[in-house]
Design an enzyme around this catalytic site. Structure first.
Site, PDB file in Angstrom:
ATOM      1  N   LYS A  55     -34.268 -47.871  83.477  1.00  0.00           N
ATOM      2  CA  LYS A  55     -33.897 -48.783  82.380  1.00  0.00           C
ATOM      3  C   LYS A  55     -33.907 -50.232  82.874  1.00  0.00           C
ATOM      4  O   LYS A  55     -34.290 -51.144  82.131  1.00  0.00           O
ATOM      5  CB  LYS A  55     -32.517 -48.395  81.818  1.00  0.00           C
ATOM      6  CG  LYS A  55     -32.548 -47.097  81.029  1.00  0.00           C
ATOM      7  CD  LYS A  55     -31.155 -46.583  80.647  1.00  0.00           C
ATOM      8  CE  LYS A  55     -31.258 -45.230  79.941  1.00  0.00           C
ATOM      9  NZ  LYS A  55     -29.944 -44.636  79.603  1.00  0.00           N
ATOM     10  N   GLN A  99     -23.977 -45.636  81.090  1.00  0.00           N
ATOM     11  CA  GLN A  99     -24.810 -44.447  81.294  1.00  0.00           C
ATOM     12  C   GLN A  99     -23.973 -43.171  81.174  1.00  0.00           C
ATOM     13  O   GLN A  99     -22.947 -43.034  81.829  1.00  0.00           O
ATOM     14  CB  GLN A  99     -25.491 -44.517  82.677  1.00  0.00           C
ATOM     15  CG  GLN A  99     -26.437 -43.371  82.963  1.00  0.00           C
ATOM     16  CD  GLN A  99     -27.605 -43.326  81.971  1.00  0.00           C
ATOM     17  OE1 GLN A  99     -28.235 -44.326  81.685  1.00  0.00           O
ATOM     18  NE2 GLN A  99     -27.881 -42.156  81.423  1.00  0.00           N
ATOM     19  N   ASP A 122     -27.163 -48.959  72.730  1.00  0.00           N
ATOM     20  CA  ASP A 122     -27.581 -47.582  72.458  1.00  0.00           C
ATOM     21  C   ASP A 122     -27.615 -47.301  70.960  1.00  0.00           C
ATOM     22  O   ASP A 122     -28.205 -46.314  70.529  1.00  0.00           O
ATOM     23  CB  ASP A 122     -26.608 -46.589  73.112  1.00  0.00           C
ATOM     24  CG  ASP A 122     -27.000 -46.248  74.545  1.00  0.00           C
ATOM     25  OD1 ASP A 122     -28.156 -45.841  74.738  1.00  0.00           O
ATOM     26  OD2 ASP A 122     -26.159 -46.372  75.444  1.00  0.00           O
TER      27      ASP A 122
END
Ligand code: NAD
Length: 283
Positions: A55, A99, A122
């Site tokens: 990422k 995460q 997200d």
């Protein structure tokens, strides 16, 4: 033989679009408007670590500045929530990602609720009761884009989603409804799973069970989207038994190289949108 929907290739296009958007934002509002992403990693799970690395690289390729905060496995929930609060209130932080999974002593629900919606890259806090999907949950948004790129219009089609989590299954079902599909959602308590999956024109599987869906559970010519990511002896395996299902499907996504890279690309899309909103708000 099914057409393989190449998530990696589509993701590269999405990244290029985001890079263009990031540079346009900087050109208009100055370097301080550049999108950024703060990635919080708790513990040392190798898969999570690898995902944060990927990422971070994705951000760099898309003109987004990444910052990684690594915390030890024993970090308390209270300390993590304090950090999130600090990031929420830091005007220089445009987007936050924590995460998952986090260690068991930390409540995922509390953690996700703590991230301010205007920084939730997200898209987990995206409202599901409206069609204002400006910031959408990344995986469902990624799947919708893959379907579009493959020329699949879900309107009027019977779409079956296997899985009802808040981050994949439920928002996926809503996105399909918003696009006029007829939707069935299956889950761990569904009786006769195969009877439902066999009626799917478009089958989207996000159960987290390796090779759950076998050829006998799929209609001839169905479009099969495999969200699952399981590890068997260190190798990534989807929720679909690819080798048996692929000859029966009209289109299918591989694992790896399918939904995974596209979900990561949609993080970048959300990071850009959040930075654009912040820049407009600061005008
Ligand atoms: P989760 O564990 O929160 O939810 C799983 C869902 O599947 C639940 O709703 C459960 O009821 C259902 N389920 C479990 N076993 C079932 C069975 N035998 N039959 C029918 N339904 C069943 O998981 P999640 O966070 O929604 O993720 C699902 C999978 O997708 C995981 O493998 C995860 O790693 C993967 N994932 C991949 C990406 C990606 O980018 N590729 C993104 C998010 C999640």
């Amino acid at each position: 033989m099914a057409l393989i929907i190449d998530g990696k290739a589509i993701a590269n296009n999405v990244k290029a679009e985001v890079k263009e958007g990031s540079e346009a934002l900087v050109a208009r509002f100055g370097e301080e408007a550049r999108p950024n992403m703060t990635l919080v990693l708790v513990g040392s799970d190798p898969v999570s670590k690898r995902l944060v690395e990927l990422k971070t690289k994705d951000c760099e390729a898309a003109g987004i500045t990444p910052t990684v905060i690594s915390l030890s496995e024993t970090t308390s929930e209270e300390k993590l929530l304090r950090l999130i609060d600090r990031l929420n209130n830091d005007a220089d932080v445009r987007s936050i990602l924590c995460q998952l999974p986090v260690p068991e002593h930390i409540s995922t629900k509390k953690l996700l609720a703590a991230i301010a919606p205007e920084k939730d890259v997200d898209g987990f806090s995206a409202r599901i009761d409206s069609d204002d999907y400006d910031i959408a949950a990344c995986t469902p948004a990624a799947v919708m884009r893959m379907l579009k790129e493959a020329g699949v219009d879900v309107e009027g089609k019977h779409c079956v989603v296997v899985g009802r989590s808040n981050i994949v299954g439920k928002p996926m079902a809503i996105q399909l409804l918003l696009n006029n599909a007829t939707v069935t959602v299956c889950h761990s308590k569904t009786v006769g799973l195969a009877e439902h999956t066999r009626r799917a024109d478009v089958l989207i599987v996000a159960a987290g069970r390796a090779r759950l869906i076998t050829a006998d559970m799929v209609k001839e010519g169905a479009v099969v989207i495999d969200v699952g990511m399981n590890y068997i002896e260190g190798h990534p395996v989807g929720d679909v038994d690819y080798d048996s299902v692929e000859p029966k499907a009209s289109m299918i996504t591989p694992v790896p190289g399918g939904v995974g890279p596209m979900t990561r690309a949609y993080l970048l899309v959300n990071a850009l949108k959040l930075a654009e909103r912040a820049a407009r708000g600061n005008q």
